[in-house]
Design a protein around this motif. Sequence first.
Motif, PDB file in Angstrom:
ATOM      1  N   ARG A  94      -4.176   3.764  80.563  1.00 19.58           N
ATOM      2  CA  ARG A  94      -5.628   3.853  80.389  1.00 19.58           C
ATOM      3  C   ARG A  94      -6.021   5.219  79.852  1.00 19.58           C
ATOM      4  O   ARG A  94      -5.238   6.172  79.894  1.00 19.58           O
ATOM      5  CB  ARG A  94      -6.337   3.601  81.710  1.00 19.58           C
ATOM      6  CG  ARG A  94      -5.873   4.520  82.861  1.00 19.58           C
ATOM      7  CD  ARG A  94      -6.219   3.912  84.196  1.00 19.58           C
ATOM      8  NE  ARG A  94      -5.913   4.765  85.339  1.00 19.58           N
ATOM      9  CZ  ARG A  94      -4.798   4.678  86.059  1.00 19.58           C
ATOM     10  NH1 ARG A  94      -3.856   3.804  85.733  1.00 19.58           N
ATOM     11  NH2 ARG A  94      -4.622   5.464  87.110  1.00 19.58           N
ATOM     12  N   TYR A 109     -11.128   3.416  78.632  1.00 22.91           N
ATOM     13  CA  TYR A 109     -10.445   2.280  78.004  1.00 22.91           C
ATOM     14  C   TYR A 109      -9.319   1.801  78.912  1.00 22.91           C
ATOM     15  O   TYR A 109      -8.497   2.601  79.374  1.00 22.91           O
ATOM     16  CB  TYR A 109      -9.860   2.671  76.638  1.00 22.91           C
ATOM     17  CG  TYR A 109     -10.902   3.044  75.607  1.00 22.91           C
ATOM     18  CD1 TYR A 109     -11.709   2.067  75.018  1.00 22.91           C
ATOM     19  CD2 TYR A 109     -11.073   4.368  75.214  1.00 22.91           C
ATOM     20  CE1 TYR A 109     -12.666   2.404  74.075  1.00 22.91           C
ATOM     21  CE2 TYR A 109     -12.022   4.712  74.269  1.00 22.91           C
ATOM     22  CZ  TYR A 109     -12.818   3.729  73.700  1.00 22.91           C
ATOM     23  OH  TYR A 109     -13.765   4.066  72.764  1.00 22.91           O
ATOM     24  N   HIS A 110      -9.268   0.485  79.136  1.00 22.49           N
ATOM     25  CA  HIS A 110      -8.197  -0.153  79.896  1.00 22.49           C
ATOM     26  C   HIS A 110      -7.213  -0.824  78.940  1.00 22.49           C
ATOM     27  O   HIS A 110      -7.525  -1.094  77.788  1.00 22.49           O
ATOM     28  CB  HIS A 110      -8.745  -1.279  80.807  1.00 22.49           C
ATOM     29  CG  HIS A 110      -9.705  -0.869  81.858  1.00 22.49           C
ATOM     30  ND1 HIS A 110     -11.049  -0.669  81.621  1.00 22.49           N
ATOM     31  CD2 HIS A 110      -9.525  -0.641  83.191  1.00 22.49           C
ATOM     32  CE1 HIS A 110     -11.653  -0.351  82.744  1.00 22.49           C
ATOM     33  NE2 HIS A 110     -10.761  -0.316  83.717  1.00 22.49           N
ATOM     34  N   ASP A 111      -6.053  -1.171  79.482  1.00 20.97           N
ATOM     35  CA  ASP A 111      -5.138  -2.071  78.790  1.00 20.97           C
ATOM     36  C   ASP A 111      -5.869  -3.379  78.507  1.00 20.97           C
ATOM     37  O   ASP A 111      -6.515  -3.951  79.382  1.00 20.97           O
ATOM     38  CB  ASP A 111      -3.909  -2.325  79.668  1.00 20.97           C
ATOM     39  CG  ASP A 111      -2.940  -3.310  79.055  1.00 20.97           C
ATOM     40  OD1 ASP A 111      -2.755  -3.283  77.822  1.00 20.97           O
ATOM     41  OD2 ASP A 111      -2.354  -4.110  79.812  1.00 20.97           O
ATOM     42  N   ASP A 113      -8.442  -3.743  76.332  1.00 22.00           N
ATOM     43  CA  ASP A 113      -9.727  -3.515  75.679  1.00 22.00           C
ATOM     44  C   ASP A 113      -9.560  -3.557  74.165  1.00 22.00           C
ATOM     45  O   ASP A 113      -8.605  -3.002  73.607  1.00 22.00           O
ATOM     46  CB  ASP A 113     -10.313  -2.159  76.086  1.00 22.00           C
ATOM     47  CG  ASP A 113     -10.867  -2.162  77.500  1.00 22.00           C
ATOM     48  OD1 ASP A 113     -10.936  -3.246  78.107  1.00 22.00           O
ATOM     49  OD2 ASP A 113     -11.216  -1.073  78.003  1.00 22.00           O
ATOM     50  N   PHE A 114     -10.495  -4.223  73.490  1.00 24.78           N
ATOM     51  CA  PHE A 114     -10.503  -4.351  72.033  1.00 24.78           C
ATOM     52  C   PHE A 114      -9.183  -4.934  71.511  1.00 24.78           C
ATOM     53  O   PHE A 114      -8.776  -4.667  70.381  1.00 24.78           O
ATOM     54  CB  PHE A 114     -10.791  -3.000  71.359  1.00 24.78           C
ATOM     55  CG  PHE A 114     -12.140  -2.436  71.687  1.00 24.78           C
ATOM     56  CD1 PHE A 114     -13.254  -2.758  70.925  1.00 24.78           C
ATOM     57  CD2 PHE A 114     -12.314  -1.585  72.777  1.00 24.78           C
ATOM     58  CE1 PHE A 114     -14.513  -2.247  71.226  1.00 24.78           C
ATOM     59  CE2 PHE A 114     -13.563  -1.063  73.094  1.00 24.78           C
ATOM     60  CZ  PHE A 114     -14.668  -1.394  72.314  1.00 24.78           C
ATOM     61  N   GLY A 157     -16.698   5.245  74.138  1.00 22.45           N
ATOM     62  CA  GLY A 157     -16.187   3.988  74.677  1.00 22.45           C
ATOM     63  C   GLY A 157     -16.451   2.772  73.810  1.00 22.45           C
ATOM     64  O   GLY A 157     -16.167   1.650  74.228  1.00 22.45           O
ATOM     65  N   SER A 158     -16.941   2.982  72.578  1.00 23.26           N
ATOM     66  CA  SER A 158     -17.362   1.859  71.737  1.00 23.26           C
ATOM     67  C   SER A 158     -16.298   1.313  70.807  1.00 23.26           C
ATOM     68  O   SER A 158     -16.495   0.262  70.199  1.00 23.26           O
ATOM     69  CB  SER A 158     -18.583   2.279  70.898  1.00 23.26           C
ATOM     70  OG  SER A 158     -18.223   3.289  69.957  1.00 23.26           O
TER      71      SER A 158
END
Length: 303
Positions: A94, A109-111, A113-114, A157-158
């Motif tokens: 993360r 950000y996590h594993d 995400d996106f 974070g976007s």
Amino acid sequence: MDFTTVAEGLRFPEGPVAMPDGSVLLVEIAAGCITRVRPDGATETVATPGGGPNGLAIGPDGKLYCCNNGGFSYREAGGLLIPHGTPDDYSGGRIERVDLATGAVEVLYHDGDFGCTLRGPNDIVFDRHGGFWFTDHGKTRERERDVTGIFYAKADGSSLKEVIFPSENPNGIGLSPNGNTLYAAETFTCRLQAFRITAPGEVEQGAGPGGPAIPLHRPAGFKWFDSLGVEENGNICVATIGESGITVVSPTGEPVEFVPTPDPFTTNICWGGADRRTAYITLSGSGRLVSCRWPRPGLALAY
């Protein structure tokens, strides 16, 4: 070169950031914490994110951004603390943001995400557009090792994207003084590579032989590359494990010098002081932060 011990008794220190007040922020990976080391060697805990806090950088908002690798197992041998595989309590890769005033830790950000896979985020550098590049070193298990990449993200974070894949367990990362070249050091191949940046978060995909990576330097000997820093003149200084020291490489790939250090697990370097010629080096196996007078100034970071 003469080294001064600034602090000792640290639990696998890494990710040093020299602050304007003369202190140095760093992580203690094995303790799961972020620590401030004062000029007199006194230490205080800034935050306790748990897992395996690793690379650090100050962002455009003045907060501290942390690559968290999720944790290592360790063993001790010859008076050294040595990372050894993935622990049973591995907590996932993360990116975290830390408020230095309060110690509050936010997962940015996590594993997953996106659509991105984060196994073991390792080192981080901000560009002057307010975004940051980071490596994912992955995790090692008994008979397998993750295939990982190099990412770019926005500090709010976007946005998070994997820009370079695959990469052979990338570790150190840095930017050239003009911001047009990204450098990354691979640990197990002991390769330093360059990437041509074409826009924020983008690299020229065909710049190298068979992909975006331009081979820059690979030393002989019993060595592995760890984290890196960049000098004001553009030289890349790569912390080197095994035959321990700092490997200094010119922007065109020629060896400049090798500075030996007294710990086989020499993992990172940063610069502080008014002239940015005080080098701070993490000697992780023996749990020390040392300093020395560096022959050239380090590059001023974006924030």
